[in-house]
Design an enzyme around this catalytic site. Structure first.
Site, short mmCIF file in Angstrom:
data_model
loop_
_atom_site.label_atom_id
_atom_site.label_comp_id
_atom_site.label_asym_id
_atom_site.label_seq_id
_atom_site.Cartn_x
_atom_site.Cartn_y
_atom_site.Cartn_z
N GLU A 103 58.79 11.69 -0.31
CA GLU A 103 59.44 11.27 -1.90
C GLU A 103 60.64 10.49 -1.67
O GLU A 103 61.83 11.56 -0.84
CB GLU A 103 59.19 11.95 -3.32
CG GLU A 103 57.87 11.82 -4.05
CD GLU A 103 57.82 10.85 -4.72
OE1 GLU A 103 58.35 9.61 -3.92
OE2 GLU A 103 57.50 10.27 -6.31
N ASP A 107 62.67 12.23 -10.52
CA ASP A 107 63.67 11.57 -11.76
C ASP A 107 62.37 12.87 -12.29
O ASP A 107 63.36 14.12 -12.91
CB ASP A 107 63.19 10.33 -11.92
CG ASP A 107 63.75 9.89 -13.79
OD1 ASP A 107 64.82 10.33 -13.81
OD2 ASP A 107 63.93 8.74 -13.56
N ARG A 169 65.65 -2.74 -2.13
CA ARG A 169 64.92 -2.66 -1.03
C ARG A 169 65.30 -2.42 0.33
O ARG A 169 65.42 -1.21 0.94
CB ARG A 169 63.22 -2.20 -0.64
CG ARG A 169 62.40 -2.15 -2.95
CD ARG A 169 61.12 -2.05 -2.60
NE ARG A 169 60.19 -1.75 -3.26
CZ ARG A 169 59.56 -1.13 -4.16
NH1 ARG A 169 60.23 -0.03 -4.09
NH2 ARG A 169 59.21 -1.53 -5.12
#
Ligand code: IMP
Ligand code: MG
Length: 179
Positions: A103, A107, A169
């Site tokens: 991952e 969060d 990204r």
């Protein structure tokens, strides 16, 4: 310190690439030591984890290591239940193998909880979780996380695979939102 703008928001440098790289290498070494002699399948959770996966996987020293990709997305808009839906499933056999879920960030933990549920249905030998980043405040230890690169606060971040509405990204460093 450099500043960038993505859509309507401004961001500033938060974690430089050198630090990310160091953290990824350390994790790869740990995983390689812990899972010696195992049949390991690394599972990249798309889209955010693609860069972390690439950087980690090339540092893994397990001769039989394999990598595959799984895509999930949260229901957005009006659905507030925090449910996630599976978009791309896995074709590889899982039964009896050691899985390492990769991952980018944990969060609230909704995504990882759902991924674990889906994977455990297929009787793997073990499932490990490796996350580059963890926001511990909202996650509140919902489940054990085997490998954590760095713990951060609640600020929204982008870069190194992580996005703000699909932008950012490509950034090599990680940036933090300027409130
Ligand atoms: P969770 O399900 O709440 O743990 O969130 C998981 C997903 O939300 C992550 O895999 C990211 O794609 C996204 N996410 C969470 N925090 C951030 C952030 O600060 N920046 C960008 N994406 C984030
Ligand atoms: Mg993600």
């Amino acid at each position: 310190m450099s500043r960038i703008k993505l859509h309507d928001k401004e961001f500033e440098t938060f974690i430089p690439y050198a630090q990310i790289n160091q953290s990824v290498k350390k994790m790869a070494l740990q995983i390689s030591n812990d899972l010696k002699n195992e049949d390991v399948l690394f599972i990249c959770i798309l889209n955010g984890s693609f860069m972390f996966t690439a950087e980690l996987f090339k540092e893994i020293e397990l001769e039989q290591a394999e990598v595959t990709f799984m895509r999930l997305s949260s229901y957005d808009g009006t659905d507030t239940t925090g449910q996630v839906k599976k978009l791309i499933g896995l074709n590889e056999p899982i039964n009896g193998r050691v899985l390492v879920v990769l991952e980018d960030i944990i969060d609230t933990g909704t995504t990882i909880v759902e991924v674990m549920k889906l994977l455990k249905e297929h009787q793997p030998k073990a499932v490990k979780i490796a996350t580059l980043l963890l926001k511990p405040e909202k996650f509140k230890n919902k489940m054990p996380v085997d490998y954590v690169g760095m713990e951060i606060g609640n600020d929204f971040i982008v870069g190194f695979g992580l996005d703000y509405d699909q932008k950012g990204r490509n950034l090599k460093d990680i940036y933090k939102i300027i409130e």
